[in-house]
Scaffold this motif. Structure first.
Motif, PDB file in Angstrom:
ATOM      1  N   VAL A  99       0.806  -1.125  -0.042  1.00 43.99           N
ATOM      2  CA  VAL A  99       0.007   0.054  -0.156  1.00 43.99           C
ATOM      3  C   VAL A  99       0.890   1.312   0.072  1.00 43.99           C
ATOM      4  N   VAL A 100       0.433   2.166  -0.748  1.00 46.55           N
ATOM      5  CA  VAL A 100       1.217   3.469  -0.731  1.00 46.55           C
ATOM      6  C   VAL A 100       0.133   4.455  -0.516  1.00 46.55           C
ATOM      7  N   ILE A 101       0.122   5.200   0.588  1.00 47.95           N
ATOM      8  CA  ILE A 101      -0.999   6.063   0.779  1.00 47.95           C
ATOM      9  C   ILE A 101      -0.401   7.645   0.353  1.00 47.95           C
ATOM     10  N   LEU A 102      -1.207   8.210  -0.211  1.00 51.54           N
ATOM     11  CA  LEU A 102      -1.045   9.352  -1.259  1.00 51.54           C
ATOM     12  C   LEU A 102      -1.375  10.680  -0.470  1.00 51.54           C
ATOM     13  N   HIS A 103      -2.418  10.506   0.818  1.00 53.37           N
ATOM     14  CA  HIS A 103      -2.630  11.397   1.640  1.00 53.37           C
ATOM     15  C   HIS A 103      -2.234  11.402   3.071  1.00 53.37           C
ATOM     16  N   ARG A 104      -2.009  12.567   3.685  1.00 53.80           N
ATOM     17  CA  ARG A 104      -1.559  12.680   5.061  1.00 53.80           C
ATOM     18  C   ARG A 104      -2.149  13.764   5.621  1.00 53.80           C
ATOM     19  N   ARG A 105      -2.984  13.269   6.835  1.00 51.83           N
ATOM     20  CA  ARG A 105      -3.459  14.568   7.671  1.00 51.83           C
ATOM     21  C   ARG A 105      -2.636  15.326   8.590  1.00 51.83           C
ATOM     22  N   ASN A 106      -1.477  14.465   9.015  1.00 50.29           N
ATOM     23  CA  ASN A 106      -0.553  15.104   9.886  1.00 50.29           C
ATOM     24  C   ASN A 106       0.786  15.248   9.246  1.00 50.29           C
ATOM     25  N   PRO A 107       1.254  16.203   8.443  1.00 49.54           N
ATOM     26  CA  PRO A 107       2.465  16.205   7.891  1.00 49.54           C
ATOM     27  C   PRO A 107       3.599  16.473   8.811  1.00 49.54           C
ATOM     28  N   ARG A 108       3.354  16.881  10.139  1.00 51.26           N
ATOM     29  CA  ARG A 108       4.436  16.944  11.052  1.00 51.26           C
ATOM     30  C   ARG A 108       4.990  15.704  11.821  1.00 51.26           C
ATOM     31  N   ARG A 109       4.096  14.568  11.260  1.00 50.90           N
ATOM     32  CA  ARG A 109       4.509  13.306  11.996  1.00 50.90           C
ATOM     33  C   ARG A 109       5.761  12.755  11.281  1.00 50.90           C
ATOM     34  N   ALA A 110       6.587  11.843  12.159  1.00 53.21           N
ATOM     35  CA  ALA A 110       7.995  11.615  11.576  1.00 53.21           C
ATOM     36  C   ALA A 110       8.141  10.962  10.379  1.00 53.21           C
ATOM     37  N   PHE A 111       8.826  11.590   9.610  1.00 53.51           N
ATOM     38  CA  PHE A 111       8.882  10.725   8.120  1.00 53.51           C
ATOM     39  C   PHE A 111      10.114   9.951   7.954  1.00 53.51           C
ATOM     40  N   VAL A 112      10.287   8.872   7.413  1.00 53.36           N
ATOM     41  CA  VAL A 112      11.561   8.205   7.024  1.00 53.36           C
ATOM     42  C   VAL A 112      11.673   7.972   5.718  1.00 53.36           C
ATOM     43  N   PRO A 113      12.577   8.985   4.904  1.00 52.95           N
ATOM     44  CA  PRO A 113      12.698   8.771   3.814  1.00 52.95           C
ATOM     45  C   PRO A 113      13.354   7.331   3.319  1.00 52.95           C
ATOM     46  N   CYS A 114      12.804   7.012   2.208  1.00 53.97           N
ATOM     47  CA  CYS A 114      13.546   5.510   1.604  1.00 53.97           C
ATOM     48  C   CYS A 114      14.120   5.765   0.258  1.00 53.97           C
ATOM     49  N   ILE A 115      13.066   6.128  -0.644  1.00 52.66           N
ATOM     50  CA  ILE A 115      13.202   6.115  -2.284  1.00 52.66           C
ATOM     51  C   ILE A 115      12.612   7.578  -2.827  1.00 52.66           C
ATOM     52  N   PRO A 116      13.621   8.616  -3.369  1.00 51.42           N
ATOM     53  CA  PRO A 116      13.498   9.523  -4.103  1.00 51.42           C
ATOM     54  C   PRO A 116      12.950   9.147  -5.575  1.00 51.42           C
ATOM     55  N   ILE A 117      11.613   9.487  -5.821  1.00 48.48           N
ATOM     56  CA  ILE A 117      10.804   9.078  -6.964  1.00 48.48           C
ATOM     57  C   ILE A 117      10.623  10.095  -8.073  1.00 48.48           C
ATOM     58  N   GLY A 118      11.295  11.241  -7.977  1.00 49.21           N
ATOM     59  CA  GLY A 118      11.147  12.407  -8.937  1.00 49.21           C
ATOM     60  C   GLY A 118       9.925  13.326  -8.537  1.00 49.21           C
ATOM     61  N   ALA A 119      10.135  14.311  -9.340  1.00 49.43           N
ATOM     62  CA  ALA A 119       9.137  15.395  -9.323  1.00 49.43           C
ATOM     63  C   ALA A 119       8.955  16.098  -7.865  1.00 49.43           C
ATOM     64  N   GLY A 120      10.027  15.956  -7.121  1.00 50.34           N
ATOM     65  CA  GLY A 120      10.136  16.536  -5.820  1.00 50.34           C
ATOM     66  C   GLY A 120       9.395  15.435  -4.721  1.00 50.34           C
ATOM     67  N   HIS A 121       9.250  14.314  -4.983  1.00 53.82           N
ATOM     68  CA  HIS A 121       8.774  13.414  -3.912  1.00 53.82           C
ATOM     69  C   HIS A 121       9.335  12.456  -3.691  1.00 53.82           C
ATOM     70  N   THR A 122       9.298  11.787  -2.674  1.00 57.53           N
ATOM     71  CA  THR A 122      10.114  10.654  -1.786  1.00 57.53           C
ATOM     72  C   THR A 122       9.091   9.690  -1.413  1.00 57.53           C
TER      73      THR A 122
END
Length: 250
Positions: A99-122
């Motif tokens: 599952v890849v969730i495209l929406h986040r209600r709390n953007p301040r929650r700790a994010f652990v980056p794994c893969i850059p996918i282009g267009a400015g997204h990870t």
């Protein structure tokens, strides 16, 4: 929603939802009332039950269709212009995910980056989950697993998908998110929630409810931390892609 899809040149199919105002006994039978009572949870509003049933129906259609994956969006979703580019990356199956969730209600929650996918997204993980099912991609194997592993509703569909420690699904998030909710307070899913909570407390002692929630919360806190380590190590998940399609393995 038609305007949203058309503005980005995306093909789509509108699925008629189950109406929460017209639920019957067979619908209510899909809710695991015993588990919710044991966890000290409020009764679910009809809209939430209808949402659960509708999205599971779409998952069953995915399993039966033979398609590799599907992107599911709720009817109050609004899209970032980079949505098509992200969906294209996911469709190429460059890494294993359920599952890849495209929406986040709390953007301040700790994010652990794994893969850059282009267009400015990870693509990455969240500690430990963020709820909201406005938009997500799910694979056929993940849908089959979810339908079999969680046959009845304990949590809302968004929570069930995000709670990898219960479902055993390999869940990722997109940062920054590319799906947004049109309005924070206009959802019909919540209709009737306040009345049900009042009724709930009129028939249940608060001290018992608090004790049940406390015990469940402690167990949940321990389990999700243990399972998060397994998630990071790639030990959780059901979907695998042919080696020729992958450039990363998570």
């Amino acid at each position: 929603m038609e305007k949203e899809f058309q503005s980005l040149g995306l093909s789509f199919e509108i699925q008629k939802a189950i109406d929460g105002r017209r639920l019957n006994a067979s619908h209510y039978a899909q809710v695991d009332q015993d588990s919710r009572r044991r966890l000290g949870l409020y009764p679910l509003p009809n809209g939430s039950i209808a949402n659960w049933l509708t999205q599971r129906r779409v998952m069953r259609d995915l399993v039966e269709s033979g398609s590799e994956m599907i992107a599911i969006f709720e009817d109050d979703a609004r899209f970032s212009p980079t949505l098509p580019a992200v969906l294209e990356v996911l469709e190429k199956r460059r890494f294993a995910f359920d599952v890849v969730i495209l929406h986040r209600r709390n953007p301040r929650r700790a994010f652990v980056p794994c893969i850059p996918i282009g267009a400015g997204h990870t693509i990455g993980r969240l500690r430990y989950a963020d709820y909201g099912s406005e938009g997500y991609v799910i694979t056929r194997e993940a849908a089959r697993h979810f339908l079999g592993t969680i046959p009845k509703m304990v949590w809302g569909i968004d929570q069930s998908l995000s709670r990898f420690w219960d479902s055993g699904l390999n869940v990722f998030y997109v940062d920054p998110p590319i799906v947004y909710c049109e309005g924070e307070h206009d959802s019909q899913i919540e209709d009737g929630r306040a009345a049900r909570r009042r009724e709930f407390y009129s028939t249940n002692r608060r001290i018992i409810v608090v004790c049940r929630r406390t015990v469940a919360g402690i167990r949940r806190a321990i389990r999700k931390r243990v399972m998060f380590r397994k998630l990071i190590r790639g030990e959780i998940g059901v979907t695998t892609w042919p080696e020729s399609t992958k450039t990363h393995r998570l």
